[in-house]
Each structure stands twice: as C-alpha cells, then as structure tokens.
Write a protein that holds these residues in place. Structure first.
Motif, PDB file in Angstrom:
ATOM      1  N   LYS A 115      17.805  14.205  52.391  1.00 53.02           N
ATOM      2  CA  LYS A 115      17.745  14.027  50.947  1.00 53.02           C
ATOM      3  C   LYS A 115      18.627  15.081  50.282  1.00 53.02           C
ATOM      4  N   PRO A 116      19.051  14.837  49.024  1.00 50.18           N
ATOM      5  CA  PRO A 116      19.902  15.810  48.330  1.00 50.18           C
ATOM      6  C   PRO A 116      19.204  17.142  48.134  1.00 50.18           C
ATOM      7  N   GLN A 117      20.000  18.147  47.852  1.00 47.57           N
ATOM      8  CA  GLN A 117      19.473  19.481  47.574  1.00 47.57           C
ATOM      9  C   GLN A 117      18.527  19.456  46.380  1.00 47.57           C
ATOM     10  N   PRO A 118      17.473  20.269  46.421  1.00 48.22           N
ATOM     11  CA  PRO A 118      16.547  20.336  45.276  1.00 48.22           C
ATOM     12  C   PRO A 118      17.269  20.822  44.026  1.00 48.22           C
ATOM     13  N   LYS A 119      16.817  20.338  42.874  1.00 51.53           N
ATOM     14  CA  LYS A 119      17.437  20.720  41.604  1.00 51.53           C
ATOM     15  C   LYS A 119      16.646  21.855  40.951  1.00 51.53           C
ATOM     16  N   THR A 120      16.609  22.991  41.637  1.00 50.22           N
ATOM     17  CA  THR A 120      16.002  24.184  41.040  1.00 50.22           C
ATOM     18  C   THR A 120      17.126  25.147  40.672  1.00 50.22           C
ATOM     19  N   PHE A 121      16.805  26.100  39.808  1.00 46.82           N
ATOM     20  CA  PHE A 121      17.816  27.075  39.397  1.00 46.82           C
ATOM     21  C   PHE A 121      18.274  27.921  40.576  1.00 46.82           C
ATOM     22  N   ALA A 122      17.335  28.324  41.413  1.00 43.48           N
ATOM     23  CA  ALA A 122      17.691  29.161  42.568  1.00 43.48           C
ATOM     24  C   ALA A 122      18.609  28.405  43.524  1.00 43.48           C
ATOM     25  N   HIS A 123      18.333  27.129  43.758  1.00 44.76           N
ATOM     26  CA  HIS A 123      19.211  26.331  44.622  1.00 44.76           C
ATOM     27  C   HIS A 123      20.598  26.162  43.984  1.00 44.76           C
ATOM     28  N   ALA A 124      20.627  26.022  42.668  1.00 47.62           N
ATOM     29  CA  ALA A 124      21.909  25.889  41.984  1.00 47.62           C
ATOM     30  C   ALA A 124      22.732  27.169  42.104  1.00 47.62           C
ATOM     31  N   VAL A 125      22.044  28.308  41.964  1.00 50.06           N
ATOM     32  CA  VAL A 125      22.720  29.597  42.154  1.00 50.06           C
ATOM     33  C   VAL A 125      23.257  29.704  43.571  1.00 50.06           C
ATOM     34  N   ALA A 126      22.477  29.242  44.540  1.00 50.53           N
ATOM     35  CA  ALA A 126      22.908  29.278  45.942  1.00 50.53           C
ATOM     36  C   ALA A 126      24.164  28.434  46.142  1.00 50.53           C
TER      37      ALA A 126
END
Length: 317
Positions: A115-126
């Motif tokens: 599944k796609p990457q989670p849409k959290t802020f921390a994942h976005a920063v990563a």
C-alpha cells in the motif's frame, strides 16, 4: 340516553396514552395546565450531571476523532502517487544497489509493494529528506559522501520511525479511547435518555389524570340522582387512575435514578482517558528515543564538517 351517559363517563379513558400525553404537553406549553408534578431535587441534580457528562463526551469526541484520520497532521495536495511509493527504508535499500543516476531515480519512484506510504507529517518529512539527500548525492563530486546528504538520509529514516510510532499511537487511541467514549455516548447515555423520557411520559399521564379528575362529569339535565351516583363512581375511578399513575411515575423515576447513577459512577470514561494519555506518552517517549539517538550522529557530522571547513580555509589563507 344510557349510551350518552356511558360516553360521558368514559370520555377521559378513551384517549390513548400517546394522545393523553400530547394533550397534557400542549396544555403545559400554552400555560393552560393548572398543576405540574415536580420532580425531586436530587433527580433534577442527576439530570444536570448527566447532561454535563454528555456534553463532555461530545466535545472531546468532536476533536479526538481526528485520531481516526491518518493525515490529520499533514495535508499536501501537491504530493502524488509517485511520492507515496515505497517506504523510506525500502527506498534506501534499493538505492544501495543502484549503479547509476537512472537506477537511483527508479528506486525513489518505485511503486509500493502493498500500500502507499502513510500520509502523516513525519512520513512526509522522511520522503522529503530522502529525496533531498539523493539530490545532493547525485551532484556530489568530491571524495567520500556529502555530510548534509548523509545527515538527511539518517533523518529520513528517523522521521519514518516517528511516523510509524504515531500510527501505533493512533491505533491504540482508536481502540482504547474512542471506542469506549463512543460506547458511553451512544449506549449508556442513550439508556439514561430513554429512562428520563419514560419519567416525563409518566408525569404527563399523571398530571393528565389529575386534570381529568378536577374537570368533573359531563352533566345531563333531569338526571341529578343518577349523575350523582355516576359522579361518585367516576370520582372513585379517577382516584384509582391517579394512584396507578403515581405508582408508575414513582417506579419510572426510581429506575431512571438508578440508570443515571450507573452512568455517572462507571469508571470506564476515566479509564479510557488514562489509556489515551498512555498512548500519547508512549508515542512521545518513542519519538524522543529515536531523535535522541539521531541527534549525536548529526552533531558529529556537523562537527567534522566544520573542522574540515576550517582546515580548508586555513590552507587558502
């Protein structure tokens, strides 16, 4: 004529309970009701406390339901499905085997396995940190690795771990807090609402019976003795009806008191709140541990870069 007398005698009892309650309610709203049975002060106090508890649940759930929304801390419509590909750790593994810029780019845009990457802020920063790291690496022509690129890659991995910890926190809050408070709101508090409604219905029926008893009989001329006898019977019937209505009112009130006390005394909401705090504490503790491990690594990279920078400046002076 006997049929007319019988009609006058039974006219009050011919109403259905619903119609009787409705009629009494309308009279009260219009100010036409002479008396209204008062509820005990302790009962009214319980009602106020239950209403306050209901408002508390509604207010808290209105905000905390955001824990069921994965992207509650990050909304960026500019990210596309390519950005939400494989996890940062998976991409780094693919990048480690890339032998060209094209292979590195392919690793960054590789489609997700599950599944796609989670849409959290921390994942976005990563994701942003890893992409930035690769941009620097591709343009780095000196010996060794670019220190900022190295730091960004390590930060990407740490941010992803923080994001996963946040998802774990959210799952625990959904299961241990949201589920419990929704159950209290939609089940326990609903039972108390129904019990209170039954009290109100029984009160309306009681006051309607009292009103009918005060209203007297439907009188017919020339039948004084007969009507006096019928009035006596009706008065006795009215007394019985009022007593039955009073018993019902008292019984419904006692039952509602028990239901409301049970709702107010249950430790479940406080236990659920403790679980919410525990989940938040565990997340922040985990985030602290991850960043505490990362910080000295980045600090060392920064110190080494500064030393290298000063050495190069000394060599040119």
């Amino acid at each position: 004529m006997d049929k007319v007398s019988a009609f006058g005698k039974s006219i009050g009892s011919s109403f259905t309970p619903f119609a009787t309650r409705t009629t009494q309610y309308v009279k009260e709203q219009l100010g036409q009701a002479e008396d209204r049975t008062q509820l005990p002060p302790d009962y009214i106090e319980l009602e106020k406390r239950v209403d306050a508890l209901k408002q508390v649940h509604q207010k808290m759930l209105q905000v905390t339901t955001q824990y069921s929304n994965e992207s509650y801390d990050y909304t960026n419509i500019r990210e596309n499905i390519t950005d939400l590909g494989r996890s940062v750790s998976e991409k780094i593994q693919l990048l480690s085997t890339a032998t060209s810029a094209a292979e590195a780019q392919a690793a960054l845009t590789a489609p997700p396995v599950a599944k796609p990457q989670p849409k959290t802020f921390a994942h976005a920063v990563a994701r942003a940190s890893l992409a930035s790291s690769q941009l620097l690496q591709q343009q780095h022509s000196g010996a060794g690795e670019d220190p900022l690129a190295t730091a960004l890659e390590k930060y990407a991995l740490a941010s992803e771990q923080v994001g996963e910890a946040r998802l774990t926190q959210d799952a625990q809050i959904q299961a241990r807090f949201l589920a419990g408070w929704n159950t209290t709101l939609n089940t326990n508090l609903m039972f108390s609402t129904r019990a209170r409604r039954s009290v109100e219905n029984s009160r309306l029926l009681l006051d309607a019976a009292k009103t009918r008893a005060k209203g007297g009989m439907f009188k017919l001329p020339g039948k004084a003795d007969q009507q006096h006898h019928e009035e006596a019977e009706t008065s006795e019937d009215a007394k019985v009806e009022i007593e039955q209505a009073e018993d019902e009112f008292v019984g419904q009130t006692e039952e509602a008191v028990g239901v409301m006390k049970n709702v107010l005394d249950t430790p479940e909401p406080l236990r659920n709140l403790a679980d919410l705090i525990a989940a938040q504490l565990e997340f922040h503790k985990k985030a602290y541990e991850i960043l505490s491990e990362l910080a000295p690594v980045v600090d060392n990279l920064q110190v080494d870069q500064e030393a290298s920078y000063r050495k190069s400046r000394e060599g040119t002076s």
